[in-house]
Design a protein around this motif. Structure first.
Motif, mmCIF file in Angstrom:
data_model
loop_
_atom_site.group_PDB
_atom_site.id
_atom_site.type_symbol
_atom_site.label_atom_id
_atom_site.label_comp_id
_atom_site.label_asym_id
_atom_site.label_seq_id
_atom_site.Cartn_x
_atom_site.Cartn_y
_atom_site.Cartn_z
ATOM 1 N N GLU A 1 0.818 -1.207 0.000
ATOM 2 C CA GLU A 1 0.000 0.000 0.000
ATOM 3 C C GLU A 1 0.854 1.262 0.000
ATOM 4 O OE1 GLU A 1 -3.842 -1.755 2.488
ATOM 5 O OE2 GLU A 1 -2.400 -0.404 3.476
ATOM 6 N N VAL A 2 2.148 1.089 0.215
ATOM 7 C CA VAL A 2 3.052 2.231 0.343
ATOM 8 C C VAL A 2 4.267 2.031 -0.555
ATOM 9 C CG1 VAL A 2 2.336 2.773 2.692
ATOM 10 C CG2 VAL A 2 4.187 1.143 2.308
ATOM 11 N N PRO A 3 4.923 3.117 -0.956
ATOM 12 C CA PRO A 3 6.181 2.957 -1.696
ATOM 13 C C PRO A 3 7.259 2.402 -0.779
ATOM 14 C CG PRO A 3 5.781 5.282 -1.208
ATOM 15 C CD PRO A 3 4.546 4.541 -0.803
ATOM 16 N N LEU A 4 8.111 1.593 -1.336
ATOM 17 C CA LEU A 4 9.241 1.023 -0.604
ATOM 18 C C LEU A 4 10.513 1.464 -1.310
ATOM 19 C CD1 LEU A 4 7.799 -2.593 -0.207
ATOM 20 C CD2 LEU A 4 7.842 -0.811 1.554
ATOM 21 N N ASN A 5 11.212 2.424 -0.759
ATOM 22 C CA ASN A 5 12.430 2.912 -1.395
ATOM 23 C C ASN A 5 13.473 3.258 -0.351
ATOM 24 O OD1 ASN A 5 12.227 5.873 -0.695
ATOM 25 N ND2 ASN A 5 10.315 5.664 -1.849
ATOM 26 N N HIS A 6 14.694 3.406 -0.825
ATOM 27 C CA HIS A 6 15.820 3.727 0.056
ATOM 28 C C HIS A 6 16.424 5.098 -0.253
ATOM 29 C CE1 HIS A 6 15.884 0.126 2.339
ATOM 30 N NE2 HIS A 6 16.343 -0.679 1.395
ATOM 31 N N ILE B 1 12.885 -10.269 21.096
ATOM 32 C CA ILE B 1 13.580 -10.338 19.806
ATOM 33 C C ILE B 1 13.685 -8.960 19.169
ATOM 34 C CG2 ILE B 1 13.488 -11.283 17.471
ATOM 35 C CD1 ILE B 1 12.207 -13.756 18.554
ATOM 36 N N LEU B 2 14.893 -8.638 18.744
ATOM 37 C CA LEU B 2 15.167 -7.458 17.930
ATOM 38 C C LEU B 2 15.659 -7.926 16.566
ATOM 39 C CD1 LEU B 2 17.230 -5.327 20.512
ATOM 40 C CD2 LEU B 2 14.744 -5.352 20.173
ATOM 41 N N SER B 3 15.731 -7.006 15.645
ATOM 42 C CA SER B 3 16.273 -7.342 14.331
ATOM 43 C C SER B 3 17.181 -6.228 13.849
ATOM 44 C CB SER B 3 15.145 -7.570 13.320
ATOM 45 O OG SER B 3 15.684 -7.895 12.047
ATOM 46 N N LEU B 4 18.163 -6.627 13.062
ATOM 47 C CA LEU B 4 19.209 -5.731 12.583
ATOM 48 C C LEU B 4 19.278 -5.822 11.068
ATOM 49 C CD1 LEU B 4 21.330 -4.089 14.275
ATOM 50 C CD2 LEU B 4 22.895 -5.999 13.922
ATOM 51 N N ALA B 5 19.116 -4.685 10.373
ATOM 52 C CA ALA B 5 19.221 -4.685 8.907
ATOM 53 C C ALA B 5 19.556 -3.281 8.413
ATOM 54 C CB ALA B 5 17.927 -5.170 8.263
ATOM 55 N N PRO B 6 20.314 -3.186 7.324
ATOM 56 C CA PRO B 6 20.635 -1.905 6.713
ATOM 57 C C PRO B 6 19.844 -1.700 5.428
ATOM 58 C CG PRO B 6 22.205 -3.500 5.953
ATOM 59 C CD PRO B 6 21.166 -4.260 6.761
ATOM 60 N N PRO B 7 19.904 -0.510 4.858
ATOM 61 C CA PRO B 7 19.404 -0.327 3.483
ATOM 62 C C PRO B 7 20.482 -0.803 2.514
ATOM 63 C CG PRO B 7 20.164 1.770 4.362
ATOM 64 C CD PRO B 7 20.352 0.755 5.452
ATOM 65 N N PHE B 8 20.262 -1.938 1.872
ATOM 66 C CA PHE B 8 21.315 -2.531 1.047
ATOM 67 C C PHE B 8 21.562 -1.736 -0.234
ATOM 68 C CE2 PHE B 8 19.984 -6.250 3.564
ATOM 69 C CZ PHE B 8 21.223 -6.626 4.061
ATOM 70 N N ARG B 9 20.488 -1.480 -0.982
ATOM 71 C CA ARG B 9 20.645 -0.756 -2.258
ATOM 72 C C ARG B 9 20.325 0.716 -2.026
ATOM 73 N NH1 ARG B 9 20.624 -2.886 -7.295
ATOM 74 N NH2 ARG B 9 18.900 -1.615 -8.028
ATOM 75 N N ALA B 10 21.350 1.447 -1.579
ATOM 76 C CA ALA B 10 21.163 2.849 -1.228
ATOM 77 C C ALA B 10 22.326 3.692 -1.725
ATOM 78 C CB ALA B 10 20.977 3.005 0.282
ATOM 79 N N PRO C 1 24.379 6.819 -8.190
ATOM 80 C CA PRO C 1 23.046 7.395 -7.966
ATOM 81 C C PRO C 1 21.901 6.588 -8.533
ATOM 82 C CG PRO C 1 24.259 8.628 -9.643
ATOM 83 C CD PRO C 1 25.232 7.685 -9.027
ATOM 84 N N SER C 2 22.175 5.599 -9.364
ATOM 85 C CA SER C 2 21.084 4.792 -9.915
ATOM 86 C C SER C 2 20.809 3.543 -9.085
ATOM 87 C CB SER C 2 21.401 4.374 -11.358
ATOM 88 O OG SER C 2 22.547 3.530 -11.384
ATOM 89 N N GLU C 3 21.660 3.268 -8.085
ATOM 90 C CA GLU C 3 21.525 2.025 -7.327
ATOM 91 C C GLU C 3 20.725 2.253 -6.043
ATOM 92 O OE1 GLU C 3 23.836 -1.475 -5.042
ATOM 93 O OE2 GLU C 3 23.944 0.633 -4.557
ATOM 94 N N TYR C 4 19.436 2.462 -6.202
ATOM 95 C CA TYR C 4 18.535 2.631 -5.062
ATOM 96 C C TYR C 4 17.294 1.770 -5.254
ATOM 97 C CZ TYR C 4 21.075 6.639 -3.160
ATOM 98 O OH TYR C 4 22.030 7.450 -2.599
ATOM 99 N N LYS D 1 23.701 13.301 -0.287
ATOM 100 C CA LYS D 1 23.518 12.825 -1.653
ATOM 101 C C LYS D 1 22.533 11.667 -1.680
ATOM 102 C CE LYS D 1 27.731 11.705 -2.711
ATOM 103 N NZ LYS D 1 28.924 11.299 -3.485
ATOM 104 N N SER D 2 21.751 11.606 -2.741
ATOM 105 C CA SER D 2 20.889 10.466 -3.000
ATOM 106 C C SER D 2 20.574 10.463 -4.495
ATOM 107 C CB SER D 2 19.610 10.543 -2.162
ATOM 108 O OG SER D 2 18.814 9.389 -2.366
ATOM 109 N N SER D 3 19.682 9.593 -4.899
ATOM 110 C CA SER D 3 19.285 9.534 -6.302
ATOM 111 C C SER D 3 18.455 10.756 -6.665
ATOM 112 C CB SER D 3 18.465 8.277 -6.560
ATOM 113 O OG SER D 3 17.841 8.343 -7.828
ATOM 114 N N PRO D 4 18.648 11.294 -7.859
ATOM 115 C CA PRO D 4 17.762 12.386 -8.297
ATOM 116 C C PRO D 4 16.291 11.976 -8.296
ATOM 117 C CG PRO D 4 19.674 12.220 -9.738
ATOM 118 C CD PRO D 4 19.708 11.016 -8.848
ATOM 119 N N SER D 5 16.018 10.678 -8.399
ATOM 120 C CA SER D 5 14.626 10.199 -8.394
ATOM 121 C C SER D 5 13.940 10.424 -7.056
ATOM 122 C CB SER D 5 14.585 8.717 -8.757
ATOM 123 O OG SER D 5 15.127 8.487 -10.040
ATOM 124 N N GLY D 6 14.728 10.651 -6.019
ATOM 125 C CA GLY D 6 14.137 10.913 -4.713
ATOM 126 C C GLY D 6 13.320 12.184 -4.674
#
Length: 708
Positions: free
Chosen positions: A373-378, A414-423, A428-431, A599-604
């Motif tokens: 229902e929501v966008p998923l982006n990094h 329980i906790l969980s650990l994760a990074p934004p992998f494709r960021a 700038p195109s790898e998001y 810095k991030s992708s221009p698409s942001g």
């Protein structure tokens, strides 16, 4: 510029490519020659010009296109060599498809090796990701290779855990012919010894790594003694080259290139390297670094090249040679990177070699497993909590619950650990950018691009905070008094920005490293050393990847062969619909005199408008990157508004209803803080550690019943 004479070898040999081309002089006369040394780096299973994550063509990458560039160089110069620096078997989903999803048939070659066989490599080095699918699969893949595979600093572990025999062939002596004259070329392969730490789950007790510089010191005399006219180092490494002399050679050996070239500049004629997923020469990060010539591609005078990522470039070193009286002499050299263009043809030999597996992989990634229902982006996952990162963590908690329910650790919160992998690691195109709507397997692979397996570690509250403190090195330290522009994000790769799901916390970017995590709470209670958690992560992190504190394998309580990505696919399939969530962390609001940008992708830029974000704004584009401003003042205003509203509500309450009103205000405060990017941390009361711990365990058990 390198200038060196070493004894020649009058050895009968085959020509590198085609028939010998005479130059009209006898071997006793001085003659000038040009040798071009080509290198592909960090291919990561990107064989075709296709992005399986997006399920769409990508005409600026792929080994099929890189091979076209190789053939062009060979057409213009018969005196060439071709090397690969490792990290080939894992990356694009076709690699995992061949390893796990639909394992290779008995007589079927790995498509990656099949493609490389078409290219006639002279030697291929080992990268850390060659081990991702285990030793058996790696060996199974290499069985079909028609090129030498080299590495000198990985050894079979003996019974005492010490280095035994070399695990691979340490170096090769290539007998070649340049313009009709024999030449002997020694090629030494080295890689980060940290491979044995990052893959301790697969390699412990089997493979031992030795330091890079010590290995070069050991093998250079042997290569010289065998009569090498030229010596080439094929290095899987080179991280933080931009730090130059300020880099530190750690026990994982990733930062050794600069010092390797400095120490052996009179012994090595050329270096091909890769690990950073960048290009040298050419990346502006290498400008004005002492010892580096980023125009001519020299490191301490040694011609060197790093050829990008996923086949998007071909690295080429050009050596100028003189042959005189039976001896070869290097008189100069430089390097360049040749980019893959949209118009570059995909080599038909490779297209045909991988066609069947490529088509099967596309069919696989197109399977739909749920709806978002929501966008998923990094685009902004390094400056604020995002649903994309949360989804990974939610899936890991869900899977961790199932696993631990059958163990002695079933009562641990329980906790969980994760990074934004494709960021943006590779540009700038790898998001990750997944639009609302149906969610396919390819979208999940975009969120979790690595073939990691699920691990669980046991940490106390203090240890979890230590992990977060290292993660917070994602940020530069901001000086609020500066009026000039400041860069918010550090040079740390995005995959090291681990975010903890299950805690609430703030990050104060004005504080120095190690002092940035503010008010960490679990279920409203301050996190203390007495608390114990089961933290779900992956084999790479749990075994020492990223060098995080307390994550060296000793605290692992569960090691699985199940992929984190598979857990994510199962989770989305189970819940069906991905809804919006509430943030668990934020940057502490602070007044700054000048702009703070990142810095991030221009698409942001479109994502800002679509999500109604007010704490970030688009500034401009620089060198292909979108430049954004982070608005601390917006968070301050929202926090102030939330506090003022709560004060008014409390003042309006009747005295007889004060107790009930206070409870409602506490809950209102928590809800508003979550909605406003957690602008104020709720539950800040300090209680005795023993009471806090009892409440913590009680709430943890309640939370277990209602994860979503």
């Amino acid at each position: 510029m390198l200038l060196k004479k070493i004894a020649g070898a009058a050895v009968a040999a085959s020509l590198l490519l085609g028939s010998p081309i005479g130059i009209g002089k006898t071997h006793a006369e001085e003659s000038e020659h040009k040798l071009e040394i080509m290198a592909t780096t960090e291919i990561h299973a990107h064989l075709m010009p296709y992005d399986y994550f997006r399920d769409a063509p990508d005409e600026q990458l792929g080994l099929a296109k890189t091979y076209t560039l190789v053939k062009q160089v060979r057409e213009h110069n018969p005196n060439t060599l071709l090397f690969n620096t490792g990290d080939n078997l894992q990356g694009a989903i076709i690699g995992e498809h061949a390893a796990i999803l639909r394992p290779l048939a008995e007589d079927e070659p790995n498509p990656i090796i099949a493609a490389m066989n078409e290219m006639n490599y002279d030697a291929v080095n080992i990268g850390n990701h060659e081990f991702d699918f285990g030793l058996d699969f790696m060996h199974r893949s290499f069985e079909d290779a028609n090129f030498p595979i080299i590495n000198a600093n990985l050894y079979h572990a003996d019974e005492s855990g010490k280095p035994g025999e070399n695990y691979f062939t340490p170096y090769v002596m290539l007998d070649r012919v340049i313009d009709g004259i024999p030449i002997k070329i020694g090629v030494l392969g080295v890689a980060p010894p940290g491979i044995t730490i990052w893959h301790a789950d697969k390699l412990a007790g089997k493979i031992v790594g030795e330091p890079v510089l010590d290995t070069v010191e050991k093998y250079l005399p042997k290569i010289k003694a065998e009569g090498a006219d030229l010596i080439i180092v094929n290095l899987h490494g080179g991280k933080r080259l931009e730090d130059g002399k300020n880099a530190t050679i750690n026990d994982r050996g990733e930062h050794s290139l600069y010092f390797l070239a400095e120490k052996y500049k009179d012994d090595i004629d050329a270096i091909v390297f890769g690990h950073e997923q960048s290009i040298f020469p050419g990346d502006e990060d290498y400008d004005e670094v002492e010892g580096l010539d980023n125009k001519n591609g020299l490191i301490h005078g040694i011609p060197s090249v790093m050829g990008g990522f996923a086949g998007d470039h071909l690295g080429v070193i050009e050596l100028k040679l003189v042959h005189n009286e039976g001896k070869w002499q290097v008189t100069g050299g430089s390097s360049r990177n040749v980019p893959v263009e949209e118009t570059t043809e995909a080599a038909p030999e490779i297209v045909e070699a991988v066609k069947a597996r490529h088509e099967q992989t596309i069919d696989y990634v197109r399977n739909s497993i749920g709806v978002s229902e929501v966008p998923l982006n990094h685009f902004f996952s390094r400056v604020q909590d995002s649903r994309a990162t949360q989804l990974i963590n939610l899936a890991q908690v869900w899977k961790g619950e199932q696993i631990l329910s059958r163990t002695e650790y079933k009562d641990l919160p329980i906790l969980s650990l994760a990074p934004p992998f494709r960021a943006g690691r590779s540009g700038p195109s790898e998001y990750t950018n997944i639009a609302p709507g149906p969610v396919s397997v390819s979208a999940i692979a975009d969120l979790y691009m690595y073939a990691n397996t699920l691990y669980i570690v046991k940490l106390n509250g203090r240890q979890v905070i230590d992990v977060l403190e290292q993660s917070a090195e994602n940020f530069n330290q901001i000086d609020p008094s500066l009026t000039e522009e400041q860069e918010l994000l550090s040079a740390e790769p995005p995959y090291n920005f681990d975010q903890v799901y299950g805690l609430r916390y703030q990050i104060d970017v004005t504080k120095p490293v190690g002092q940035r995590i503010i008010d960490p709470t679990y279920e409203g209670q301050p996190v203390t050393e007495q608390m114990e958690f089961a933290v779900v992560t992956n084999n790479h992190r749990a075994s020492g990847g990223g060098n995080f504190p307390h994550m060296d394998g000793t605290n692992t309580i569960y090691a699985s062969d199940d992929a984190n990505r598979d857990a994510l696919i199962e989770y989305v399939t189970e819940i069906g619909t991905i809804a919006a969530g509430e943030p668990g962390w934020q940057i502490v609001p602070v007044n700054t005199a000048g702009p703070v940008v990142f810095k991030s992708s221009p698409s942001g830029r479109e994502a800002i408008q679509n999500a109604g974000l007010t704490n970030v704004s688009y500034v401009e584009e620089r060198d292909g990157w979108g430049i954004y401003r982070y608005h601390f003042e917006d968070l301050l205003a929202q926090a102030s508004a939330g506090s003022a509203q709560e004060t008014e509500e409390a003042a309006a309450s009747e005295p007889a209803e004060q107790a009930g009103a206070q409870a409602q205000a506490d809950e209102s405060h928590k809800t508003k803080s979550d909605t406003l990017l957690y602008a104020l941390i709720g539950g800040g009361a300090v209680v005795a550690a023993a009471v806090a711990y009892l409440l913590f365990r009680r709430r943890a058990n309640r939370k277990r019943q209602s994860l979503l």
